[in-house]
Scaffold this active site. Sequence first.
Site, PDB file in Angstrom:
ATOM      1  N   HIS A  76      21.948  57.765  88.024  1.00 51.82           N
ATOM      2  CA  HIS A  76      21.780  58.899  88.928  1.00 51.82           C
ATOM      3  C   HIS A  76      21.557  58.396  90.352  1.00 51.82           C
ATOM      4  O   HIS A  76      20.788  57.456  90.554  1.00 51.82           O
ATOM      5  CB  HIS A  76      20.555  59.724  88.510  1.00 51.82           C
ATOM      6  N   ASP A 104      26.306  32.156  96.331  1.00 50.92           N
ATOM      7  CA  ASP A 104      27.366  32.107  97.348  1.00 50.92           C
ATOM      8  C   ASP A 104      26.985  31.195  98.512  1.00 50.92           C
ATOM      9  O   ASP A 104      27.821  30.422  99.002  1.00 50.92           O
ATOM     10  CB  ASP A 104      27.625  33.524  97.875  1.00 50.92           C
ATOM     11  N   LEU A 155      26.778  55.287  85.168  1.00 51.30           N
ATOM     12  CA  LEU A 155      26.051  56.481  84.734  1.00 51.30           C
ATOM     13  C   LEU A 155      24.670  56.606  85.365  1.00 51.30           C
ATOM     14  O   LEU A 155      23.865  57.446  84.959  1.00 51.30           O
ATOM     15  CB  LEU A 155      25.987  56.511  83.208  1.00 51.30           C
TER      16      LEU A 155
END
Lengths: 168, 168, 168, 168, 168, 168
Positions: free
Chosen positions: F84, F135, F82
């Site tokens: 913008h 990672d 949600l």
Amino acid sequence: MTQENFSAANLTHLDRQGQAQMVDVSAKQPTVREAIASGRVRMQADTLAAIQAGNAPKGDVLGTARLAGIMAAKQTSNLIPLCHPLPLQKVEVQITPDPELPGYQITATVRTKAETGVEMEALTAVSVAALTLYDMAKALEKSMQIEAIHLVSKTGGKSGDYAVIGNG
Amino acid sequence: MTQENFSAANLTHLDRQGQAQMVDVSAKQPTVREAIASGRVRMQADTLAAIQAGNAPKGDVLGTARLAGIMAAKQTSNLIPLCHPLPLQKVEVQITPDPELPGYQITATVRTKAETGVEMEALTAVSVAALTLYDMAKALEKSMQIEAIHLVSKTGGKSGDYAVIGNG
Amino acid sequence: MTQENFSAANLTHLDRQGQAQMVDVSAKQPTVREAIASGRVRMQADTLAAIQAGNAPKGDVLGTARLAGIMAAKQTSNLIPLCHPLPLQKVEVQITPDPELPGYQITATVRTKAETGVEMEALTAVSVAALTLYDMAKALEKSMQIEAIHLVSKTGGKSGDYAVIGNG
Amino acid sequence: MTQENFSAANLTHLDRQGQAQMVDVSAKQPTVREAIASGRVRMQADTLAAIQAGNAPKGDVLGTARLAGIMAAKQTSNLIPLCHPLPLQKVEVQITPDPELPGYQITATVRTKAETGVEMEALTAVSVAALTLYDMAKALEKSMQIEAIHLVSKTGGKSGDYAVIGNG
Amino acid sequence: MTQENFSAANLTHLDRQGQAQMVDVSAKQPTVREAIASGRVRMQADTLAAIQAGNAPKGDVLGTARLAGIMAAKQTSNLIPLCHPLPLQKVEVQITPDPELPGYQITATVRTKAETGVEMEALTAVSVAALTLYDMAKALEKSMQIEAIHLVSKTGGKSGDYAVIGNG
Amino acid sequence: MTQENFSAANLTHLDRQGQAQMVDVSAKQPTVREAIASGRVRMQADTLAAIQAGNAPKGDVLGTARLAGIMAAKQTSNLIPLCHPLPLQKVEVQITPDPELPGYQITATVRTKAETGVEMEALTAVSVAALTLYDMAKALEKSMQIEAIHLVSKTGGKSGDYAVIGNG
């Protein structure tokens, strides 16, 4: 043509510690800015002839390359790590055959109204259009070369306009 | 070097009506395939010197370009319209200064185990690494050129191996 | 045609608590699977005539829509939340004028060798090709409608083949 | 409702040579613009009943489709080749059961403050919400159809407002 | 639990020159591999109560976070520069309220059949689910914290299984 | 520090029916807004020492994590359903070793000129930088933990400034 200043301090994507950062442009004014870039794909004359022949009925080789360039301009800030994401207000890619090369000349024009310029968007559009041309024709010839990708001109913004001297 | 056949029928991304399509590779066997591509960014000697100087403490100019090339290889099928999406099992990008050019030589090696090759992934990695190098140094010099992007070699797959004759 | 079983237990993307999940297909075998989907864009006869006329020299309206459909198939697992990311081995989009409609018929064929099918990829290709056709012609007519997007057939995989009865 | 002018010259994404380009909107003013689009997914009454039943405890079928539509609106300029990338200031997707259909009605409302409109964003939101609904329920019924995707209304911008006459 | 070997030579994403590369996994066998990761979002008891209350009718706060986590797992190789792009065969995200914390516990399980593991996909799913939970509730409380994101277990592949000792 | 109001009505991403929507910000003014977020990766002292040693010549471990964070900030609206989509005008990520932890402290600063804030962009940059650090070092130690990701401060916009009390 802008004055060049060859100091490492002008590697503006690096901060004082030499670390790559996306620089702050929030103090700059949004103005209309345009950049034009060009490049070419060199190939054998027979390859050019085959593309031109294959292209005749539907235009899909050059049309595909042109669209790929336009769409890639919109991906620039995802591809180039320190580019600012910008709204784009125009992207145009032209691909014209050049029998002298032989091959194709590619030109991209990009326009925005933003705080920073669109040189990378224009250069990216040319590069991906060239790669797509290679992809479409690689079954014919693997030895094609992508050449001379460079900025032709840049207008708008306070750092001054820029234009290649000569024929661009 | 494979025999070239300059017929429009070899524009394999076009169907019989000349329309662009992603061709069917489902009858092909997945085998290990590797492609190596290279290219270069030519610049003024002062620009090269400034990058090398600026790069010394942290390596971020070349490191950024190298990473951008690796990440772009993974975006190839999103950038090149008719490329098949493939798992990639190795992507390596090398960028080395070349004072003779002056500028940088860029080489990318990509490996997959798939039904089709990774030439476009290697060429895309080189192109985006070059664009990123341009972006990182464009405040120093806007007249840099991206040059000689080409396929160096390709192995695996039934269409035979390919290698540039000469020094690639 | 497969037997339908109208139980909420067959909403296979929901777990026992009714929560959406990407289901486990790791126990399934990778086999060649194909899906064909189709749909249409209905418009006024004058709009169809204008596109056909405008399309004549270069084919860019239909060519752009076709490419957009092909590229969208590759984005399916990014758009449809619970779709598995799959390698695709063929994507073909056909767009043909239908003066009776009037408008265009769109068909997409997608093939993979994977543990799950490509219905959503084919349906997504049709949908985005249709949206692109709308985009290309919306300055002519805003009242165009995208209609009848459906699965025509599906083969491969243990759940059995599926085909629309009638003309698809 | 705007006056339609059925001339190929109005295929505004094509330049004078008939080539697809992203047109220049830099001379237009950024204003608040809104577009509403709708469509529907038609299915058997038993499928609708199963979704409504399965949906009761957690709402994940419709909730997933709604979110997919909202997220797809943000991908519009990556999916539709000649769409301008725009900031979006509101995206709302409504999905309501319609026992008469039987199936679901989908409506999307998108708002921006930009130089060009958001019709394609609203239509894309509806399309991807519909595709996701199909994906969530396809184990129940493969014969569902996506229907009547169209622009309901559009406000803002100098080309005038647009609204479907009748019930939209 | 695997034996740790604290040598810089085990920074396997760096080549012998210390440059980041996507390492070659083409000699490894594709096997079924699974990873489970977890984390939590800590908040005030009042915030937890408000989410639980607001969540009751439709489940959209937790449902949105769960979907965002699933979709993010599919973006892992685009987000983490040296991750290999992999097909994913299962992604499951669970979010459960923990009044003791107070807040939410998040767990993600990812499965693939590939040459390398999916630890990063599971950790990415947890992270983005947590970020989305933050986003959904930040109007209530900005001081929420995302905590304890870690690998719970990993199975498959020749490097041996891994599991946290204790309650994970 | 803003006053918190623990009502479900403040779950501003939910509409009156409890459905997730991207809320309308078109009535808000675009102003310069900045957000700072931080977090940390905790590891064994030997792991920290190995990264610092391996990092010395080229900086690629931390440099890769920093770039990944910057690039992820630009993907925020694609990851968080949600959010913008916003232009970003500055993204800066700092990663500093903390022998006391032991591990690394990560801080991200993001700036925009827009109708809504960039908290999620800053938090996403920190999260993905932390995941990338994991990672890069996971071959050394799988038990690293990502901790304490939180908003440090936020300025600009009418809802008032926010700052963590204490040392952030």
